[in-house]
Motif scaffolding. Structure first.
Motif, PDB file in Angstrom:
ATOM      1  N   PRO A  33      -4.599  -3.364   7.720  1.00  0.00           N
ATOM      2  CA  PRO A  33      -4.182  -2.720   6.265  1.00  0.00           C
ATOM      3  C   PRO A  33      -2.895  -3.560   5.819  1.00  0.00           C
ATOM      4  N   ALA A  34      -2.013  -3.779   6.778  1.00  0.00           N
ATOM      5  CA  ALA A  34      -0.773  -4.556   6.305  1.00  0.00           C
ATOM      6  C   ALA A  34      -0.991  -5.824   5.667  1.00  0.00           C
ATOM      7  N   ARG A  35      -2.061  -6.478   6.449  1.00  0.00           N
ATOM      8  CA  ARG A  35      -2.247  -7.934   5.898  1.00  0.00           C
ATOM      9  C   ARG A  35      -2.890  -7.755   4.440  1.00  0.00           C
ATOM     10  N   MET A  36      -3.685  -6.803   4.357  1.00  0.00           N
ATOM     11  CA  MET A  36      -4.466  -6.349   2.969  1.00  0.00           C
ATOM     12  C   MET A  36      -3.486  -6.329   1.895  1.00  0.00           C
ATOM     13  N   VAL A  37      -2.158  -5.528   2.452  1.00  0.00           N
ATOM     14  CA  VAL A  37      -1.277  -5.098   1.359  1.00  0.00           C
ATOM     15  C   VAL A  37      -0.648  -6.235   0.955  1.00  0.00           C
ATOM     16  N   ALA A  38      -0.121  -7.089   1.958  1.00  0.00           N
ATOM     17  CA  ALA A  38       0.568  -8.483   1.948  1.00  0.00           C
ATOM     18  C   ALA A  38       0.062  -9.722   1.103  1.00  0.00           C
TER      19      ALA A  38
ATOM     20  N   LEU B 142      15.010  -8.665  -1.133  1.00  0.00           N
ATOM     21  CA  LEU B 142      15.023  -9.102   0.398  1.00  0.00           C
ATOM     22  C   LEU B 142      15.538  -8.062   1.043  1.00  0.00           C
ATOM     23  N   HIS B 143      15.823  -6.865   0.657  1.00  0.00           N
ATOM     24  CA  HIS B 143      16.228  -5.771   1.754  1.00  0.00           C
ATOM     25  C   HIS B 143      15.015  -5.431   2.704  1.00  0.00           C
ATOM     26  N   PRO B 144      15.197  -5.094   3.863  1.00  0.00           N
ATOM     27  CA  PRO B 144      14.157  -4.720   4.922  1.00  0.00           C
ATOM     28  C   PRO B 144      13.343  -3.800   4.282  1.00  0.00           C
ATOM     29  N   THR B 145      13.816  -2.791   3.821  1.00  0.00           N
ATOM     30  CA  THR B 145      12.880  -1.822   3.350  1.00  0.00           C
ATOM     31  C   THR B 145      11.813  -1.929   2.033  1.00  0.00           C
ATOM     32  N   THR B 146      12.090  -3.101   1.691  1.00  0.00           N
ATOM     33  CA  THR B 146      11.126  -3.570   0.336  1.00  0.00           C
ATOM     34  C   THR B 146       9.750  -4.119   0.925  1.00  0.00           C
ATOM     35  N   PRO B 147       8.998  -3.829   0.329  1.00  0.00           N
ATOM     36  CA  PRO B 147       7.408  -4.266   0.694  1.00  0.00           C
ATOM     37  C   PRO B 147       7.383  -5.776  -0.043  1.00  0.00           C
ATOM     38  N   ASN B 148       7.880  -6.635   0.259  1.00  0.00           N
ATOM     39  CA  ASN B 148       7.896  -7.976  -0.395  1.00  0.00           C
ATOM     40  C   ASN B 148       7.204  -9.063   0.605  1.00  0.00           C
ATOM     41  N   ALA B 149       6.072  -9.236   0.032  1.00  0.00           N
ATOM     42  CA  ALA B 149       5.266 -10.108   0.806  1.00  0.00           C
ATOM     43  C   ALA B 149       5.801 -11.450   0.873  1.00  0.00           C
ATOM     44  N   LEU B 150       6.655 -11.904   0.106  1.00  0.00           N
ATOM     45  CA  LEU B 150       6.906 -13.250  -0.256  1.00  0.00           C
ATOM     46  C   LEU B 150       8.500 -13.308   0.321  1.00  0.00           C
ATOM     47  N   GLY B 151       9.076 -12.217   0.963  1.00  0.00           N
ATOM     48  CA  GLY B 151      10.460 -12.368   1.518  1.00  0.00           C
ATOM     49  C   GLY B 151      10.734 -13.695   2.162  1.00  0.00           C
ATOM     50  N   SER B 152      10.058 -13.953   3.254  1.00  0.00           N
ATOM     51  CA  SER B 152      10.292 -15.227   3.949  1.00  0.00           C
ATOM     52  C   SER B 152      10.218 -16.583   3.262  1.00  0.00           C
TER      53      SER B 152
END
Lengths: 340, 590
Positions: A33-38, B142-152
């Protein structure tokens, strides 16, 4: 009352079993699921961070315990458990709250999402059921009364055609003819005014209803043919009752016994949404939601839709049982559950 | 016996009825082959000046899950481009251009970029945008609690590790040096830094977003369009309206942009022809071809830039693909032209790692090519000689080829199977759903052979090389390098290309990277996919964009008063929103 209580206890057990099984299956299926979200482009560090945020890094048992403890709780328990209390949305039910967590994908409470979708699914389900019943019962009676004639053959043929036709083909055909060519009705969607909603409802309800109507037609016809040969019908006719009165007053009530059962079960299933029809007509219901959730591995939404659908099916089974007893005195007598 | 005969009769009757039903529906929908509706003409000549007004109506089969700039969702980035303005943006050739920043300065060591912001830029809520907002937005993203898939992507910023993993109070890599000046400090020189600054996570968000991400924040930025309360119905539609305080005077021309989600492709076409949708992007293959081949529509049916690369991914840690000669044989055996013919409207044969419209692509670097004789020679070198005349030899064990169900890969799998049979490689095709496909093919030692594709995250060739072939992209799970290909020379070349700021020297490094992956063939590159974009002629200043699909800011409508054309239920349907009524509209020229 004792029987009712017994049925309800069983219903709760069945729901618990379904939810637990769904939870397990959802977690053992391949797909993260995490992969699907990301998304496919995300790097492992980002995926891992999202996994932690969603609580998916915890052991499976801990996830299950957390889900079950949040499922039905008192407001105090909610305050202890829900991390972002200011955004927690629960469906209050007296002193109990139902909290299904948040959708991984939409990041909104599942109860809110279901509350948005359920009325629309219910609307479509009722409309489809109306089409099924009106068309199915009328055609079934007509075919039974004209048994062996060309009319009967025609109705049976059409019903066979209706059952055989794939839903998506029927839907696209109706869209093409009534919306694209004739421009009588909207192609898809869900309007903003009651009038628009009603017009938007016609094609999906027909698509869903025609298939069911074909099935009901055959059911009613077969049942009616059997009933019309019963002694009490002959007696009624001998006493001077018209053929239509014999059919509509004497036979129809008994013919309705299996129909009511099927209708109740259908209604339960329809609450789960009609995936193809909803997708085709962009009808914002439970069906399309559950399929998308499954493809996205959106665990909370999957569990929410399963819980809703299974509750509807279990309840409709209970209702069907009691209607059956009410409609058929012989069943009432054999169960020893005579109402006062 | 009678019962069985009766059942059999019913069974055959049902089969016959199914056939009849199909035939009936096929004839009913034979309209699919009727001529396309004529394009709706524009009102004025090509030289006409832009006018304000109108709502652009779009549709998509997919759904946008979030509009926060930090969630990095691909489908949302097109909308994000409208809501959020960045310090820099990308032009139609993917060059970095100023946006909120009027200009920037780079230190000679390449480690610090200072951006000078426009003054008096207003967010959608009327607040002024300053350098503090830039820093706050970056720290929020970039905060660790942010669900940012491109943070890296931003890990090269000074202090990134401390901030994202050790709870440092601030990100030292972003420094406010004045009310309208902000400096970004890097650990190492980075040729892609400016491009990354154009992406959504780096775009400033309103003060209402605060310092930390929350799910319930209503998107708000400094872009040309804004989201009003109620403008977004999850899973259904999104409407953005013009931001009157946008910093570019006079822009945007359009009043609003409306996107309907979850609309199937057939309905999209019907609505587009009826003039309810203004641009059509998602089409069935047959429809795409018809638009491309209809002389009336041809000028308005354009292929989007090529930013996706596809190929056959060979797991270099699993036999037989741990042998480079087998991989080379596969790369030489595939008839890529057949891939193109499967979907001629928008799939083109492609032989490089990098798509043709991504900066850094060089057609002069030789690509993989079909050559059966050479493929057989590679098989011989690998120790699996194959005799096509007798069918003897080759690689005897069948290789499992895992493909996503109902994807284009399921069709190309058949072409691949036939291509490889000619050199003695036998594959068994296994179709699975998308999450399963992702989980299996990106996990170590699980799948030897699968089709893979990559769409640019940001317009630079290194995105492809890094993500697909660098050793650092290998993981036991979720490995974007799904070939598990390791080559220290390539890693070194890519590292240099990352830090090389001289364009010519960098291109040479990228060319070398391409040559290496061509030779080692962790992928057999096969094709590139491009969307066919069809628009109505009244949509003016229509320009495709390699990252944001098309440029909306300067788009304008040259359309006329709508005259409803309704059917028998017309009076019932009359409403202020014709698209909701789903009816055709005809426009009379003024």
């Amino acid at each position: 009352m004792k029987r009712l209580a017994e049925r309800l206890v069983w219903a709760v057990l069945v729901l618990w079993a379904v939810i637990t099984l769904t939870f397990v299956i959802n977690n053992v299926l391949p797909g993260d699921p995490a992969r699907m979200v990301a998304g496919p482009a995300a790097r492992p560090a980002d995926i891992e961070r999202i996994r932690q945020q969603l609580g998916l890094d915890r052991p499976l048992l801990a996830q299950y315990a957390r889900f079950m403890s949040r499922l039905v709780h008192t407001p105090r328990a909610a305050a202890d458990d829900v991390p972002d209390k200011e955004h927690a949305s629960c469906a209050a039910w007296g002193q109990l709250h139902i909290d299904l967590g948040k959708s991984y994908q939409q990041r909104r409470p599942v109860t809110t999402i279901l509350a948005e979708k359920l009325p629309r699914t219910a609307m479509l389900a009722m409309a489809a059921l109306l089409v099924q019943l009106v068309l199915g019962v009328l055609m079934g009676i007509l075919a039974a009364m004209k048994r062996g004639t060309r009319a009967d053959l025609g109705i049976v043929g059409v019903s066979l055609l209706g059952v055989s036709m794939p839903t998506f083909m029927l839907g696209i055909g109706l869209q093409y003819v009534f919306a694209h060519r004739l421009k009588w009705l909207p192609l898809d969607g869900f309007g903003k005014t009651p009038r628009e909603n009603l017009l938007s409802l016609v094609l999906p309800a027909l698509t869903l209803g025609i298939f069911g109507a074909a099935y009901y037609t055959r059911l009613v016809r077969d049942e009616m043919i059997g009933l019309l040969q019963q002694d009490y019908i002959r007696t009624a006719l001998a006493k001077g009752a018209s053929r239509y009165r014999a059919v509509l007053v004497h036979a129809l009530r008994n013919a309705l016994v299996p129909i009511v059962t099927v209708v109740a079960l259908d209604l339960g299933a329809l609450v789960g949404g009609a995936v193809v029809t909803e997708t085709l007509f962009r009808w914002p219901g439970i069906g399309a939601l559950s399929v998308n959730a499954l493809l996205d591995r959106d665990g909370p939404v999957i569990l929410g839709t399963v819980l809703l659908t299974s509750t509807a099916i279990v309840l409709s089974n209970v209702v069907a049982d009691f209607l059956y007893v009410l409609l058929d005195p012989r069943i009432r007598a054999s169960s020893g559950d005579t109402p006062r | 016996m009678r019962w069985i005969r009766g059942k059999a009769k019913l069974f055959y009757a049902r089969i016959a009825c199914s056939g009849l039903a199909m035939a009936l529906m096929a004839s009913a929908t034979a309209g699919c082959r009727e001529p396309l509706a004529a394009p709706i003409p524009s009102a004025q000549s090509d030289e006409a000046s832009p006018r304000r007004g109108g709502t652009l109506h779009l549709a998509s089969f997919g759904d946008v899950r979030g509009l926060d700039s930090v969630t990095g969702e691909a489908l949302a980035s097109q909308m994000g481009e409208l809501i959020y303005a960045g310090l820099v943006d990308l032009d139609a050739k993917a060059n970095v251009i100023p946006d909120l920043a009027t200009h920037w300065e780079r230190t000679s060591d390449g480690l610090t970029y200072t951006f000078f912001l426009r003054s008096n830029v207003r967010f959608h809520d009327g607040e002024e945008l300053t350098a503090d907002d830039v820093k706050r937005s970056m720290e929020r993203a970039l905060h660790p609690t942010t669900p940012n898939a491109l943070g890296s992507f931003y890990e090269n910023l000074a202090g990134f590790d401390e901030y994202t993993t050790k709870n440092a109070p601030e990100l030292p890599g972003v420094e406010v040096v004045g009310r309208y000046a902000v400096a970004f400090h890097l650990k190492k020189p980075d040729a892609t830094f400016l491009t990354l600054m154009a992406l959504m996570p780096a775009r400033p968000v309103c003060k209402s977003a605060g310092h930390r991400y929350v799910d319930t924040w209503s998107p708000c930025g400094a872009g040309p369009f804004k989201l009003l309360p109620g403008g977004w119905e999850h899973g259904r539609s999104l409407t953005l309206v013009r931001h009157e305080g946008y910093f570019r005077p006079g822009l945007p021309y359009l009043d609003a942009v409306n996107v309907t989600y979850g609309m199937n492709l057939v309905t999209q076409r019907f609505k587009f022809e009826a003039g309810v949708l203004d641009v059509l992007r998602e089409t069935l293959q047959a429809d795409a071809l018809r638009f491309q081949n209809d002389p009336r529509w041809k000028p308005y049916a354009t292929l989007e830039p090529s930013i996706q690369s596809f190929g056959e991914n060979m797991n270099t840690e699993m036999p037989p693909f741990d042998n480079v000669e087998v991989r080379r044989a596969v790369a030489c055996a595939i008839d890529r032209e057949q891939y193109h013919l499967l979907r001629a409207s928008n799939v083109s044969a492609h032989t490089h790692a990098v798509p043709a419209d991504v900066p850094g692509y060089n057609p002069n670097v030789p690509g993989q090519k079909l050559d059966l004789a050479e493929a057989l020679e590679h098989m011989r070198k690998a120790g699996f000689p194959y005799d096509p005349a007798t069918g003897r030899g080759g690689y005897e064990p069948h290789i499992e080829y895992v493909v996503q169900r109902q994807s284009f890969g399921e069709y190309t799998a058949q072409v691949l199977k036939q291509s490889l049979a000619k050199i003695g490689i036998r594959i068994d095709i296994r179709a699975v759903n998308f999450p399963t496909y992702l989980a299996l093919t990106h996990r170590r030692h699980r799948v030897a052979f699968s089709p893979q594709g990559w769409s640019q995250d940001y317009p630079d060739a290194i995105d492809f090389y890094d993500s697909l072939f660098a050793s650092k992209s290998i993981n036991d799970e979720d490995s974007s390098n799904s070939a598990f290909y390791k080559n220290p020379t390539l890693d070194d070349v890519l590292e240099q290309a990352h830090h090389e700021l001289d364009p010519a020297a960098r291109q040479a490094l990228l060319d070398r990277a391409e040559s290496i992956v061509q030779g080692d063939a962790p992928w057999a590159f096969t094709h590139s996919y491009r969307f066919v974009n069809v628009r109505q002629p009244y949509v003016r200043n229509y320009r495709l964009h390699p990252s944001w699909t098309f440029e909306v800011r300067e788009m304008w409508f040259d359309r006329i008063k709508d005259v409803m054309v309704t059917g028998a239920l017309g009076p019932l349907l009359r409403s202020r929103t014709p698209e909701r009524a789903g009816m055709a509209t005809r426009r009379s020229l003024r």
